[in-house]
Design a protein around this motif. Structure first.
Motif, PDB file in Angstrom:
ATOM      1  N   PRO A  70      26.452  -8.360  -1.972  1.00  0.00           N
ATOM      2  CA  PRO A  70      26.768  -6.987  -2.387  1.00  0.00           C
ATOM      3  C   PRO A  70      27.059  -6.064  -1.201  1.00  0.00           C
ATOM      4  O   PRO A  70      27.918  -5.170  -1.304  1.00  0.00           O
ATOM      5  CB  PRO A  70      25.538  -6.524  -3.166  1.00  0.00           C
ATOM      6  N   ALA A  71      26.403  -6.279  -0.059  1.00  0.00           N
ATOM      7  CA  ALA A  71      26.708  -5.464   1.125  1.00  0.00           C
ATOM      8  C   ALA A  71      28.163  -5.675   1.521  1.00  0.00           C
ATOM      9  O   ALA A  71      28.876  -4.714   1.835  1.00  0.00           O
ATOM     10  CB  ALA A  71      25.780  -5.819   2.284  1.00  0.00           C
ATOM     11  N   GLY A  72      28.625  -6.910   1.477  1.00  0.00           N
ATOM     12  CA  GLY A  72      30.020  -7.213   1.800  1.00  0.00           C
ATOM     13  C   GLY A  72      30.995  -6.569   0.821  1.00  0.00           C
ATOM     14  O   GLY A  72      32.057  -6.084   1.213  1.00  0.00           O
ATOM     15  N   ILE A  73      30.627  -6.559  -0.462  1.00  0.00           N
ATOM     16  CA  ILE A  73      31.478  -5.915  -1.471  1.00  0.00           C
ATOM     17  C   ILE A  73      31.568  -4.415  -1.206  1.00  0.00           C
ATOM     18  O   ILE A  73      32.659  -3.833  -1.233  1.00  0.00           O
ATOM     19  CB  ILE A  73      30.948  -6.213  -2.892  1.00  0.00           C
ATOM     20  N   PHE A  74      30.416  -3.788  -0.931  1.00  0.00           N
ATOM     21  CA  PHE A  74      30.430  -2.352  -0.629  1.00  0.00           C
ATOM     22  C   PHE A  74      31.226  -2.057   0.640  1.00  0.00           C
ATOM     23  O   PHE A  74      31.955  -1.067   0.712  1.00  0.00           O
ATOM     24  CB  PHE A  74      29.008  -1.791  -0.517  1.00  0.00           C
ATOM     25  N   ALA A  76      33.756  -3.839   1.805  1.00  0.00           N
ATOM     26  CA  ALA A  76      35.169  -4.017   1.462  1.00  0.00           C
ATOM     27  C   ALA A  76      35.693  -2.792   0.701  1.00  0.00           C
ATOM     28  O   ALA A  76      36.816  -2.335   0.950  1.00  0.00           O
ATOM     29  CB  ALA A  76      35.362  -5.287   0.636  1.00  0.00           C
ATOM     30  N   LEU A  77      34.897  -2.265  -0.218  1.00  0.00           N
ATOM     31  CA  LEU A  77      35.295  -1.049  -0.938  1.00  0.00           C
ATOM     32  C   LEU A  77      35.465   0.130   0.020  1.00  0.00           C
ATOM     33  O   LEU A  77      36.391   0.923  -0.121  1.00  0.00           O
ATOM     34  CB  LEU A  77      34.268  -0.706  -2.023  1.00  0.00           C
ATOM     35  N   LEU A  78      34.564   0.230   0.989  1.00  0.00           N
ATOM     36  CA  LEU A  78      34.659   1.310   1.983  1.00  0.00           C
ATOM     37  C   LEU A  78      35.941   1.189   2.801  1.00  0.00           C
ATOM     38  O   LEU A  78      36.678   2.171   2.963  1.00  0.00           O
ATOM     39  CB  LEU A  78      33.437   1.273   2.906  1.00  0.00           C
ATOM     40  N   VAL A  79      36.226   0.006   3.299  1.00  0.00           N
ATOM     41  CA  VAL A  79      37.436  -0.205   4.102  1.00  0.00           C
ATOM     42  C   VAL A  79      38.676   0.078   3.255  1.00  0.00           C
ATOM     43  O   VAL A  79      39.594   0.774   3.709  1.00  0.00           O
ATOM     44  CB  VAL A  79      37.460  -1.638   4.680  1.00  0.00           C
ATOM     45  N   TYR A  80      38.697  -0.433   2.026  1.00  0.00           N
ATOM     46  CA  TYR A  80      39.836  -0.176   1.147  1.00  0.00           C
ATOM     47  C   TYR A  80      40.019   1.331   0.919  1.00  0.00           C
ATOM     48  O   TYR A  80      41.125   1.852   1.032  1.00  0.00           O
ATOM     49  CB  TYR A  80      39.660  -0.895  -0.199  1.00  0.00           C
ATOM     50  N   THR A  81      38.920   2.013   0.611  1.00  0.00           N
ATOM     51  CA  THR A  81      38.978   3.439   0.287  1.00  0.00           C
ATOM     52  C   THR A  81      39.475   4.277   1.463  1.00  0.00           C
ATOM     53  O   THR A  81      40.299   5.170   1.292  1.00  0.00           O
ATOM     54  CB  THR A  81      37.594   3.934  -0.175  1.00  0.00           C
ATOM     55  N   LEU A  82      38.986   3.985   2.651  1.00  0.00           N
ATOM     56  CA  LEU A  82      39.348   4.794   3.811  1.00  0.00           C
ATOM     57  C   LEU A  82      40.710   4.446   4.406  1.00  0.00           C
ATOM     58  O   LEU A  82      41.399   5.321   4.933  1.00  0.00           O
ATOM     59  CB  LEU A  82      38.281   4.678   4.901  1.00  0.00           C
ATOM     60  N   PHE A  83      41.094   3.168   4.335  1.00  0.00           N
ATOM     61  CA  PHE A  83      42.280   2.762   5.076  1.00  0.00           C
ATOM     62  C   PHE A  83      43.436   2.224   4.237  1.00  0.00           C
ATOM     63  O   PHE A  83      44.540   2.087   4.744  1.00  0.00           O
ATOM     64  CB  PHE A  83      41.899   1.728   6.136  1.00  0.00           C
ATOM     65  N   PHE A  84      43.210   1.918   2.982  1.00  0.00           N
ATOM     66  CA  PHE A  84      44.294   1.366   2.173  1.00  0.00           C
ATOM     67  C   PHE A  84      44.590   2.210   0.932  1.00  0.00           C
ATOM     68  O   PHE A  84      45.708   2.182   0.428  1.00  0.00           O
ATOM     69  CB  PHE A  84      43.996  -0.077   1.771  1.00  0.00           C
ATOM     70  N   ALA A  85      43.609   2.941   0.433  1.00  0.00           N
ATOM     71  CA  ALA A  85      43.826   3.790  -0.741  1.00  0.00           C
ATOM     72  C   ALA A  85      44.558   5.074  -0.363  1.00  0.00           C
ATOM     73  O   ALA A  85      45.047   5.778  -1.231  1.00  0.00           O
ATOM     74  CB  ALA A  85      42.492   4.124  -1.415  1.00  0.00           C
ATOM     75  N   TRP A 118      30.220   3.963  -1.192  1.00  0.00           N
ATOM     76  CA  TRP A 118      30.325   2.604  -0.655  1.00  0.00           C
ATOM     77  C   TRP A 118      29.501   2.435   0.615  1.00  0.00           C
ATOM     78  O   TRP A 118      28.865   1.392   0.796  1.00  0.00           O
ATOM     79  CB  TRP A 118      31.781   2.242  -0.414  1.00  0.00           C
ATOM     80  N   LEU A 119      29.484   3.419   1.511  1.00  0.00           N
ATOM     81  CA  LEU A 119      28.690   3.306   2.735  1.00  0.00           C
ATOM     82  C   LEU A 119      27.201   3.281   2.402  1.00  0.00           C
ATOM     83  O   LEU A 119      26.448   2.478   2.965  1.00  0.00           O
ATOM     84  CB  LEU A 119      28.997   4.450   3.705  1.00  0.00           C
ATOM     85  N   THR A 120      26.782   4.121   1.466  1.00  0.00           N
ATOM     86  CA  THR A 120      25.368   4.142   1.078  1.00  0.00           C
ATOM     87  C   THR A 120      24.971   2.820   0.431  1.00  0.00           C
ATOM     88  O   THR A 120      23.910   2.265   0.747  1.00  0.00           O
ATOM     89  CB  THR A 120      25.093   5.331   0.133  1.00  0.00           C
ATOM     90  N   GLY A 121      25.809   2.298  -0.449  1.00  0.00           N
ATOM     91  CA  GLY A 121      25.527   0.993  -1.060  1.00  0.00           C
ATOM     92  C   GLY A 121      25.443  -0.104  -0.015  1.00  0.00           C
ATOM     93  O   GLY A 121      24.551  -0.970  -0.056  1.00  0.00           O
TER      94      GLY A 121
END
Length: 191
Positions: A70-74, A76-85, A118-121
């Motif tokens: 789950p840390a890896g999923i969070f 990945a969501l953080l990276v996607y949100t900040l740099f790809f979304a 995502w960072l908190t998760g």
């Protein structure tokens, strides 16, 4: 050693703040590089604290896997949100080329600052993987600093950066998604 890494994490958030300040006041072009530098410092800090806690505990591999996935999923969501979304060039490289537009779709339809979720998760699951006092303290501190940082962005930086930010604030929740914002997020991600 964990104190040093904690200080580096705090410095990362100070660098983010200086980056935002420079994006509004144009104090010194050097500060425009602080966002990337802050990211590097926060990664180094987080990894150093994790490694030190891992060595102190030698946690079972099952705990690392159960918390690491789950840390890896969070993460990945953080990276996607900040740099790809977001349009990377427009947001991070060419921010001064014209009027900034608010992103109201995808992750940014979910809430105004989804990266905080995502960072908190991510930090919750890292702390669960290696629950030493220093790791838990650092990860709570970094999460709290991130919340303070986005409050500043929401109140001061973004209203000065985005002309339609006031309207966005009325439409989209600050941090905690609503049923409506979740539906809008899913709908725009599909479209």
């Amino acid at each position: 050693m964990s104190i040093l890494f904690m200080i580096l994490g705090i410095i990362a958030f100070i660098m983010y703040l200086l980056y935002d300040l420079d994006s509004i006041k144009h104090i010194n072009r050097v500060f425009h590089k602080f966002f990337g530098g802050g990211i590097v410092l926060l990664i180094v800090s987080t990894a150093g604290i994790f490694a030190g806690s891992y060595q102190a505990l030698h946690p079972a591999i099952a705990r690392i896997i159960l918390c690491g996935i789950p840390a890896g999923i969070f993460f990945a969501l953080l990276v996607y949100t900040l740099f790809f979304a977001l349009p990377f060039d427009e947001v991070y490289l060419n921010a001064d080329t014209g009027p900034a537009r608010v992103c109201k779709t995808g992750m940014y339809a979910l809430c105004r600052h989804p990266g905080v979720l995502w960072l908190t998760g991510f930090y919750i699951f890292l702390a669960a993987a290696v629950p030493t006092a220093s790791a838990v303290t650092a990860y709570i501190l970094f999460s709290a600093l991130n919340i303070l940082y986005v409050v500043l962005q929401d109140v001061w930086t973004f209203p000065r950066t985005f002309s339609e930010y006031g309207e966005y604030k009325k439409e989209t929740p600050f941090l905690l998604p609503t049923y409506k914002s979740l539906c809008c997020c899913i709908q725009t991600l599909r479209g």
